[in-house]
Motif scaffolding. Structure first.
Motif, PDB file in Angstrom:
ATOM      1  N   THR A  83       0.825  -1.204   0.000  1.00 54.50           N
ATOM      2  CA  THR A  83       0.000   0.000   0.000  1.00 54.50           C
ATOM      3  C   THR A  83       0.866   1.263   0.000  1.00 54.50           C
ATOM      4  O   THR A  83       0.523   2.255  -0.644  1.00 54.50           O
ATOM      5  CB  THR A  83      -0.958   0.026   1.202  1.00 54.50           C
ATOM      6  N   ALA A  84       1.993   1.224   0.702  1.00 47.50           N
ATOM      7  CA  ALA A  84       2.896   2.366   0.703  1.00 47.50           C
ATOM      8  C   ALA A  84       3.587   2.499  -0.647  1.00 47.50           C
ATOM      9  O   ALA A  84       3.766   3.607  -1.169  1.00 47.50           O
ATOM     10  CB  ALA A  84       3.936   2.211   1.804  1.00 47.50           C
ATOM     11  N   ALA A  85       3.974   1.368  -1.232  1.00 55.90           N
ATOM     12  CA  ALA A  85       4.666   1.387  -2.517  1.00 55.90           C
ATOM     13  C   ALA A  85       3.790   1.982  -3.611  1.00 55.90           C
ATOM     14  O   ALA A  85       4.255   2.787  -4.431  1.00 55.90           O
ATOM     15  CB  ALA A  85       5.077  -0.030  -2.903  1.00 55.90           C
ATOM     16  N   ALA A  86       2.523   1.597  -3.623  1.00 54.04           N
ATOM     17  CA  ALA A  86       1.612   2.109  -4.648  1.00 54.04           C
ATOM     18  C   ALA A  86       1.366   3.600  -4.465  1.00 54.04           C
ATOM     19  O   ALA A  86       1.377   4.369  -5.430  1.00 54.04           O
ATOM     20  CB  ALA A  86       0.294   1.339  -4.598  1.00 54.04           C
ATOM     21  N   ALA A  87       1.154   4.010  -3.205  1.00 53.99           N
ATOM     22  CA  ALA A  87       0.884   5.418  -2.927  1.00 53.99           C
ATOM     23  C   ALA A  87       2.066   6.304  -3.312  1.00 53.99           C
ATOM     24  O   ALA A  87       1.892   7.421  -3.811  1.00 53.99           O
ATOM     25  CB  ALA A  87       0.547   5.600  -1.452  1.00 53.99           C
ATOM     26  N   ALA A  88       3.289   5.808  -3.091  1.00 53.91           N
ATOM     27  CA  ALA A  88       4.494   6.570  -3.413  1.00 53.91           C
ATOM     28  C   ALA A  88       4.925   6.400  -4.869  1.00 53.91           C
ATOM     29  O   ALA A  88       5.915   6.999  -5.292  1.00 53.91           O
ATOM     30  CB  ALA A  88       5.636   6.146  -2.488  1.00 53.91           C
ATOM     31  N   LYS A  89       4.190   5.565  -5.621  1.00 55.01           N
ATOM     32  CA  LYS A  89       4.480   5.304  -7.040  1.00 55.01           C
ATOM     33  C   LYS A  89       5.911   4.817  -7.264  1.00 55.01           C
ATOM     34  O   LYS A  89       6.578   5.190  -8.235  1.00 55.01           O
ATOM     35  CB  LYS A  89       4.197   6.543  -7.886  1.00 55.01           C
ATOM     36  N   ALA A 148      -5.144  -5.362  -2.308  1.00 51.69           N
ATOM     37  CA  ALA A 148      -5.547  -5.763  -3.662  1.00 51.69           C
ATOM     38  C   ALA A 148      -5.528  -4.560  -4.592  1.00 51.69           C
ATOM     39  O   ALA A 148      -5.062  -4.646  -5.744  1.00 51.69           O
ATOM     40  CB  ALA A 148      -6.932  -6.397  -3.624  1.00 51.69           C
ATOM     41  N   GLY A 149      -6.008  -3.419  -4.097  1.00 58.56           N
ATOM     42  CA  GLY A 149      -6.000  -2.201  -4.898  1.00 58.56           C
ATOM     43  C   GLY A 149      -4.589  -1.721  -5.202  1.00 58.56           C
ATOM     44  O   GLY A 149      -4.314  -1.211  -6.299  1.00 58.56           O
ATOM     45  N   ALA A 150      -3.691  -1.903  -4.244  1.00 60.81           N
ATOM     46  CA  ALA A 150      -2.302  -1.477  -4.443  1.00 60.81           C
ATOM     47  C   ALA A 150      -1.628  -2.297  -5.537  1.00 60.81           C
ATOM     48  O   ALA A 150      -0.926  -1.747  -6.408  1.00 60.81           O
ATOM     49  CB  ALA A 150      -1.534  -1.609  -3.132  1.00 60.81           C
ATOM     50  N   PHE A 151      -1.836  -3.598  -5.506  1.00 62.70           N
ATOM     51  CA  PHE A 151      -1.228  -4.443  -6.548  1.00 62.70           C
ATOM     52  C   PHE A 151      -1.800  -4.110  -7.922  1.00 62.70           C
ATOM     53  O   PHE A 151      -1.069  -4.095  -8.915  1.00 62.70           O
ATOM     54  CB  PHE A 151      -1.430  -5.923  -6.220  1.00 62.70           C
ATOM     55  N   LYS A 152      -3.089  -3.811  -7.984  1.00 66.11           N
ATOM     56  CA  LYS A 152      -3.687  -3.451  -9.268  1.00 66.11           C
ATOM     57  C   LYS A 152      -3.104  -2.135  -9.776  1.00 66.11           C
ATOM     58  O   LYS A 152      -2.790  -1.988 -10.974  1.00 66.11           O
ATOM     59  CB  LYS A 152      -5.203  -3.330  -9.143  1.00 66.11           C
ATOM     60  N   ALA A 153      -2.940  -1.163  -8.870  1.00 65.92           N
ATOM     61  CA  ALA A 153      -2.384   0.128  -9.259  1.00 65.92           C
ATOM     62  C   ALA A 153      -0.956  -0.026  -9.774  1.00 65.92           C
ATOM     63  O   ALA A 153      -0.568   0.601 -10.767  1.00 65.92           O
ATOM     64  CB  ALA A 153      -2.421   1.092  -8.076  1.00 65.92           C
ATOM     65  N   MET A 154      -0.174  -0.875  -9.106  1.00 68.39           N
ATOM     66  CA  MET A 154       1.208  -1.087  -9.548  1.00 68.39           C
ATOM     67  C   MET A 154       1.247  -1.787 -10.902  1.00 68.39           C
ATOM     68  O   MET A 154       2.036  -1.421 -11.780  1.00 68.39           O
ATOM     69  CB  MET A 154       1.979  -1.885  -8.487  1.00 68.39           C
ATOM     70  N   GLU A 155       0.385  -2.781 -11.056  1.00 65.52           N
ATOM     71  CA  GLU A 155       0.341  -3.512 -12.334  1.00 65.52           C
ATOM     72  C   GLU A 155      -0.112  -2.594 -13.467  1.00 65.52           C
ATOM     73  O   GLU A 155       0.469  -2.599 -14.557  1.00 65.52           O
ATOM     74  CB  GLU A 155      -0.598  -4.705 -12.213  1.00 65.52           C
ATOM     75  N   ASP A 156      -1.124  -1.770 -13.183  1.00 63.51           N
ATOM     76  CA  ASP A 156      -1.604  -0.812 -14.184  1.00 63.51           C
ATOM     77  C   ASP A 156      -0.520   0.207 -14.525  1.00 63.51           C
ATOM     78  O   ASP A 156      -0.503   0.761 -15.638  1.00 63.51           O
ATOM     79  CB  ASP A 156      -2.853  -0.081 -13.681  1.00 63.51           C
ATOM     80  N   GLY A 157       0.359   0.458 -13.568  1.00 63.64           N
ATOM     81  CA  GLY A 157       1.439   1.423 -13.779  1.00 63.64           C
ATOM     82  C   GLY A 157       2.666   0.831 -14.456  1.00 63.64           C
ATOM     83  O   GLY A 157       3.684   1.519 -14.595  1.00 63.64           O
ATOM     84  N   GLY A 158       2.575  -0.432 -14.843  1.00 64.28           N
ATOM     85  CA  GLY A 158       3.678  -1.055 -15.579  1.00 64.28           C
ATOM     86  C   GLY A 158       4.579  -1.948 -14.755  1.00 64.28           C
ATOM     87  O   GLY A 158       5.599  -2.448 -15.268  1.00 64.28           O
ATOM     88  N   ALA A 159       4.226  -2.182 -13.494  1.00 64.51           N
ATOM     89  CA  ALA A 159       5.064  -3.048 -12.655  1.00 64.51           C
ATOM     90  C   ALA A 159       5.007  -4.493 -13.147  1.00 64.51           C
ATOM     91  O   ALA A 159       3.988  -4.956 -13.636  1.00 64.51           O
ATOM     92  CB  ALA A 159       4.600  -2.976 -11.207  1.00 64.51           C
ATOM     93  N   LYS A 160       6.132  -5.168 -13.000  1.00 58.72           N
ATOM     94  CA  LYS A 160       6.230  -6.587 -13.345  1.00 58.72           C
ATOM     95  C   LYS A 160       6.268  -7.367 -12.031  1.00 58.72           C
ATOM     96  O   LYS A 160       7.276  -7.369 -11.335  1.00 58.72           O
ATOM     97  CB  LYS A 160       7.482  -6.842 -14.184  1.00 58.72           C
TER      98      LYS A 160
END
Length: 219
Positions: A83-89, A148-160
């Motif tokens: 959740t912190a990783a997604a928020a901080a992009k 779950a939302g954080a992982f989706k945000a990271m995946e949508d942002g191009g994370a592998k």
């Protein structure tokens, strides 16, 4: 552990809550422990211990420095919770997300001033404890949605996003010094039951059916 609260005139009511399972985010793919050799990894406080003897170089940091540290080459990755990783992009500068399953972290609980709590009617005391339990359940349910939302945000942002194999997780746990026992022994030396707390905790995990890559309660 309860006595440590009570020594500060606090009554632990329950409602324990924590941060979610920590993971690894890097500028390079990680499929084995060998991939970390010589790499500089940001980690918060005691989490630097998770890098000892792995070949990686632990660089102390926090959420306010991670993005810039990776962007400028001070670090090549970070240990963080989703959740912190997604928020901080962080996925913008460290797109390789490896689910190492370091584990969650206990963040706190709900307490009341003990001298006040002891004066309350038993009905009030019971209501406060019940409310703390309800909070704990609601917090966990909400956290799972946020994760779950954080992982989706990271995946949508191009994370592998990938999972570290059980073999590599076991290898990682094995090469580490026994940081849990070191912690326990340090508390033993201060007259606190560190080893007792550790062995009791590991025992409860086993009773709950948790499979550990290493038994940290063994010397």
């Amino acid at each position: 552990m309860r006595k440590l609260w009570e020594d500060l005139d606090l009554e632990y009511l329950g409602g324990g809550f924590g941060l979610e399972d920590y993971l690894l985010m890097t500028t390079f793919p990680v499929t084995s422990l060998d991939d970390l050799q010589g790499r500089k990894i940001n980690a918060p406080g005691p989490a630097v211990n998770w890098l000892k003897d792995t070949g990686a170089v632990g660089v102390s940091g926090n959420l306010t420095t991670y993005y810039n540290d990776i962007q400028t080459g001070v670090a090549e990755g970070v240990i963080v919770f989703p959740t912190a990783a997604a928020a901080a992009k962080l996925f913008e500068v460290a797109p390789y997300v490896t689910r190492v399953h370091f584990g969650a972290q206990f963040a706190g609980g709900i307490v009341a001033r003990k001298s006040w709590f002891d004066e309350q009617d038993p009905v009030v005391q019971a209501a406060l404890r019940d409310s703390a339990d309800v909070f704990e359940q609601d917090y966990r349910a909400g956290l799972e949605l946020r994760v779950a939302g954080a992982f989706k945000a990271m995946e949508d942002g191009g994370a592998k996003i990938s999972e570290l194999s059980e073999q590599e997780r076991s290898k990682w746990a094995t090469v580490l010094p026994n940081i849990a026992m070191d912690w326990a022994k340090n508390l033993d030396g201060k007259g606190l039951p560190g080893t007792e707390v550790l062995t009791t905790y590991i025992g409860h995990l086993k009773d709950a059916g948790v499979t550990l890559p290493r038994d940290w309660s063994e010397e």
